[in-house]
Design a protein around this motif. Structure first.
Motif, PDB file in Angstrom:
ATOM      1  N   VAL A  33       0.918  -1.083   0.180  1.00 32.93           N
ATOM      2  CA  VAL A  33       0.145  -0.148  -0.039  1.00 32.93           C
ATOM      3  C   VAL A  33       0.882   1.199  -0.066  1.00 32.93           C
ATOM      4  CG1 VAL A  33      -0.077   0.123   2.573  1.00 32.93           C
ATOM      5  CG2 VAL A  33      -1.848   1.060   1.362  1.00 32.93           C
ATOM      6  N   ALA A  34       0.419   2.409  -0.708  1.00 28.34           N
ATOM      7  CA  ALA A  34       1.049   3.462  -0.792  1.00 28.34           C
ATOM      8  C   ALA A  34       0.194   4.535   0.071  1.00 28.34           C
ATOM      9  CB  ALA A  34       1.462   4.230  -2.131  1.00 28.34           C
ATOM     10  N   LEU A  35       0.900   5.213   0.991  1.00 30.72           N
ATOM     11  CA  LEU A  35       0.265   6.147   1.812  1.00 30.72           C
ATOM     12  C   LEU A  35       0.849   7.435   2.104  1.00 30.72           C
ATOM     13  CD1 LEU A  35       0.198   3.632   4.943  1.00 30.72           C
ATOM     14  CD2 LEU A  35      -1.839   4.097   3.552  1.00 30.72           C
ATOM     15  N   VAL A  36      -0.142   8.662   2.191  1.00 29.28           N
ATOM     16  CA  VAL A  36       0.386   9.934   2.399  1.00 29.28           C
ATOM     17  C   VAL A  36      -0.381  10.350   3.481  1.00 29.28           C
ATOM     18  CG1 VAL A  36       1.076  10.645  -0.039  1.00 29.28           C
ATOM     19  CG2 VAL A  36      -1.186  10.926   0.830  1.00 29.28           C
ATOM     20  N   HIS A  37       0.187  11.321   4.433  1.00 29.99           N
ATOM     21  CA  HIS A  37      -0.540  12.197   5.403  1.00 29.99           C
ATOM     22  C   HIS A  37      -1.267  13.281   4.870  1.00 29.99           C
ATOM     23  CE1 HIS A  37       1.114  10.479   9.095  1.00 29.99           C
ATOM     24  NE2 HIS A  37       2.266  10.324   8.564  1.00 29.99           N
ATOM     25  N   ARG A  38      -2.486  13.148   5.192  1.00 36.32           N
ATOM     26  CA  ARG A  38      -3.287  14.372   4.661  1.00 36.32           C
ATOM     27  C   ARG A  38      -4.216  14.460   5.873  1.00 36.32           C
ATOM     28  NH1 ARG A  38      -6.575  13.872  -0.724  1.00 36.32           N
ATOM     29  NH2 ARG A  38      -4.593  14.697  -1.534  1.00 36.32           N
ATOM     30  N   ASP A  39      -4.310  15.830   6.460  1.00 36.34           N
ATOM     31  CA  ASP A  39      -5.273  16.541   7.304  1.00 36.34           C
ATOM     32  C   ASP A  39      -5.121  15.338   8.784  1.00 36.34           C
ATOM     33  OD1 ASP A  39      -6.256  18.211   6.015  1.00 36.34           O
ATOM     34  OD2 ASP A  39      -8.010  17.067   5.035  1.00 36.34           O
ATOM     35  N   GLY A  40      -3.844  15.211   9.078  1.00 31.58           N
ATOM     36  CA  GLY A  40      -3.253  14.289  10.332  1.00 31.58           C
ATOM     37  C   GLY A  40      -3.721  12.781   9.970  1.00 31.58           C
ATOM     38  N   GLN A  41      -4.169  12.420   8.927  1.00 29.77           N
ATOM     39  CA  GLN A  41      -4.500  11.039   8.713  1.00 29.77           C
ATOM     40  C   GLN A  41      -3.529  10.368   7.529  1.00 29.77           C
ATOM     41  OE1 GLN A  41      -7.239   9.288  10.526  1.00 29.77           O
ATOM     42  NE2 GLN A  41      -7.716  10.969  11.464  1.00 29.77           N
ATOM     43  N   LEU A  42      -3.531   9.132   7.703  1.00 32.63           N
ATOM     44  CA  LEU A  42      -2.956   8.244   6.605  1.00 32.63           C
ATOM     45  C   LEU A  42      -3.809   8.160   5.628  1.00 32.63           C
ATOM     46  CD1 LEU A  42      -0.394   5.876   8.057  1.00 32.63           C
ATOM     47  CD2 LEU A  42       0.412   7.638   6.885  1.00 32.63           C
ATOM     48  N   LEU A  43      -3.550   8.252   4.439  1.00 29.42           N
ATOM     49  CA  LEU A  43      -4.733   8.253   3.318  1.00 29.42           C
ATOM     50  C   LEU A  43      -3.878   7.141   2.346  1.00 29.42           C
ATOM     51  CD1 LEU A  43      -7.038   9.096   1.500  1.00 29.42           C
ATOM     52  CD2 LEU A  43      -5.468  10.934   0.872  1.00 29.42           C
ATOM     53  N   GLU A  44      -4.864   6.128   1.870  1.00 30.14           N
ATOM     54  CA  GLU A  44      -4.215   5.164   0.708  1.00 30.14           C
ATOM     55  C   GLU A  44      -4.327   5.824  -0.406  1.00 30.14           C
ATOM     56  OE1 GLU A  44      -5.230   0.894  -0.949  1.00 30.14           O
ATOM     57  OE2 GLU A  44      -5.792   1.473   1.154  1.00 30.14           O
ATOM     58  N   ILE A  45      -3.366   5.986  -1.311  1.00 23.82           N
ATOM     59  CA  ILE A  45      -3.298   6.630  -2.809  1.00 23.82           C
ATOM     60  C   ILE A  45      -2.969   5.563  -3.669  1.00 23.82           C
ATOM     61  CG2 ILE A  45      -3.022   9.019  -1.738  1.00 23.82           C
ATOM     62  CD1 ILE A  45       0.130   8.595  -2.929  1.00 23.82           C
ATOM     63  N   GLY A  46      -2.408   4.169  -3.318  1.00 22.77           N
ATOM     64  CA  GLY A  46      -2.382   3.321  -4.351  1.00 22.77           C
ATOM     65  C   GLY A  46      -2.041   2.003  -3.808  1.00 22.77           C
ATOM     66  N   VAL A  47      -2.101   1.057  -4.481  1.00 25.38           N
ATOM     67  CA  VAL A  47      -1.992  -0.592  -4.027  1.00 25.38           C
ATOM     68  C   VAL A  47      -1.474  -1.301  -5.188  1.00 25.38           C
ATOM     69  CG1 VAL A  47      -4.391  -1.187  -4.274  1.00 25.38           C
ATOM     70  CG2 VAL A  47      -3.009  -2.181  -2.660  1.00 25.38           C
ATOM     71  N   SER A  48      -0.494  -2.138  -4.773  1.00 24.84           N
ATOM     72  CA  SER A  48      -0.158  -3.311  -5.832  1.00 24.84           C
ATOM     73  C   SER A  48      -0.372  -4.513  -4.992  1.00 24.84           C
ATOM     74  CB  SER A  48       1.343  -3.167  -6.250  1.00 24.84           C
ATOM     75  OG  SER A  48       2.358  -3.223  -4.982  1.00 24.84           O
ATOM     76  N   ARG A  49      -0.698  -5.495  -5.582  1.00 19.93           N
ATOM     77  CA  ARG A  49      -0.955  -6.983  -5.202  1.00 19.93           C
ATOM     78  C   ARG A  49      -0.738  -8.154  -6.192  1.00 19.93           C
ATOM     79  NH1 ARG A  49      -5.211  -7.408  -2.057  1.00 19.93           N
ATOM     80  NH2 ARG A  49      -5.401  -5.007  -1.879  1.00 19.93           N
ATOM     81  N   TYR A  50      -0.288  -9.212  -5.850  1.00 20.16           N
ATOM     82  CA  TYR A  50      -0.284 -10.330  -6.621  1.00 20.16           C
ATOM     83  C   TYR A  50      -0.791 -11.488  -5.886  1.00 20.16           C
ATOM     84  CZ  TYR A  50       3.697 -12.599  -4.113  1.00 20.16           C
ATOM     85  OH  TYR A  50       4.526 -12.886  -3.079  1.00 20.16           O
ATOM     86  N   ALA A  51      -1.449 -12.526  -6.441  1.00 17.12           N
ATOM     87  CA  ALA A  51      -2.044 -13.724  -6.023  1.00 17.12           C
ATOM     88  C   ALA A  51      -1.489 -14.913  -6.943  1.00 17.12           C
ATOM     89  CB  ALA A  51      -3.641 -13.653  -5.753  1.00 17.12           C
ATOM     90  N   SER A  52      -1.126 -16.073  -6.234  1.00 19.83           N
ATOM     91  CA  SER A  52      -0.749 -17.131  -7.067  1.00 19.83           C
ATOM     92  C   SER A  52      -1.903 -17.603  -7.825  1.00 19.83           C
ATOM     93  CB  SER A  52      -0.209 -18.234  -5.988  1.00 19.83           C
ATOM     94  OG  SER A  52      -1.240 -18.882  -5.412  1.00 19.83           O
ATOM     95  N   THR A  53      -1.489 -18.256  -8.949  1.00 21.83           N
ATOM     96  CA  THR A  53      -2.647 -18.629  -9.895  1.00 21.83           C
ATOM     97  C   THR A  53      -2.083 -20.081 -10.176  1.00 21.83           C
ATOM     98  OG1 THR A  53      -1.319 -17.956 -11.930  1.00 21.83           O
ATOM     99  CG2 THR A  53      -2.896 -16.445 -10.932  1.00 21.83           C
ATOM    100  N   PRO A  54      -2.918 -20.980 -10.802  1.00 20.00           N
ATOM    101  CA  PRO A  54      -2.736 -22.502 -11.307  1.00 20.00           C
ATOM    102  C   PRO A  54      -1.524 -22.425 -12.014  1.00 20.00           C
ATOM    103  CG  PRO A  54      -5.108 -21.994 -11.249  1.00 20.00           C
ATOM    104  CD  PRO A  54      -4.359 -20.842 -10.938  1.00 20.00           C
TER     105      PRO A  54
END
Length: 190
Positions: A89-110
């Motif tokens: 997950v990619a996070l930045v601070h905004r108004d005192g909170q951590l805000l998610e601005i992006g995500v990368s993921r993988y999952a195994s496949t057959p």
């Protein structure tokens, strides 16, 4: 029979991701972001992230449309073992909170040593290099976890993903049954 506590200890021992693994990296515009493994504490952030994607971005990410992420979808998104199913997950601070601005993921496949990936960046944060950063960390994790091939199936009209995949070293081809989707593939042995 295994108790919940011993299962948690086994998972903590097994987990190949360092709990403190994280990076603070600059985007092309100089903004710094925190990138780290997605954790259960991020569930509400992940929900808000998906909720605030434009309809077009949701369609490109999920290859279809829906009005809101439901509990089963969120459960699947948060079901990570950090080896066969990984997310950063990619996070930045905004108004005192951590805000998610992006995500990368993988999952195994057959298929031996194969995984499928997805990279999503919030609309206002696109074209700043965040997808490349998230993709690079995801590729490193897949290699570290023994995967040989990473793929992504996307709508052929997803030009942003096509450019990102090319920049990350993927090759692209259309499936044999038409041209509405495109398959990006990366040999992780290189």
């Amino acid at each position: 029979m295994t108790t919940g506590l011993s299962t948690a200890v086994e998972l903590a021992t097994f987990c190949p991701v360092d709990a403190d693994e994280h990076w603070i990296e600059p985007l092309n515009d100089g903004t710094h972001v925190l990138i780290r493994p997605l954790q259960e504490e991020d569930r509400e952030r992940e929900f808000q992230f998906i909720k605030h994607l434009s309809a077009g971005s949701r369609r490109l990410r999920f290859l279809g449309t829906f009005s809101e992420a439901d509990a089963p979808l969120m459960d699947r998104m948060m079901d990570l073992d950090y080896e066969n199913r990984m997310a950063y997950v990619a996070l930045v601070h905004r108004d005192g909170q951590l805000l998610e601005i992006g995500v990368s993921r993988y999952a195994s496949t057959p298929g031996a040593g194969r995984c499928e990936c997805a990279i999503t960046v919030a609309d206002e944060w696109q074209r700043r290099g965040l997808g490349t950063l998230l993709g690079g960390h995801l590729i490193d994790a897949a290699r570290r976890n023994g995967f040989k091939t990473m793929t992504s199936t996307d709508l052929a009209s997803n030009y942003g993903m096509h450019c990102l995949a090319r920049n990350l070293g993927f090759t692209s081809r259309y499936p044999s049954d038409g041209y509405s989707e495109i398959i990006h593939e990366l040999d992780l042995g290189k």
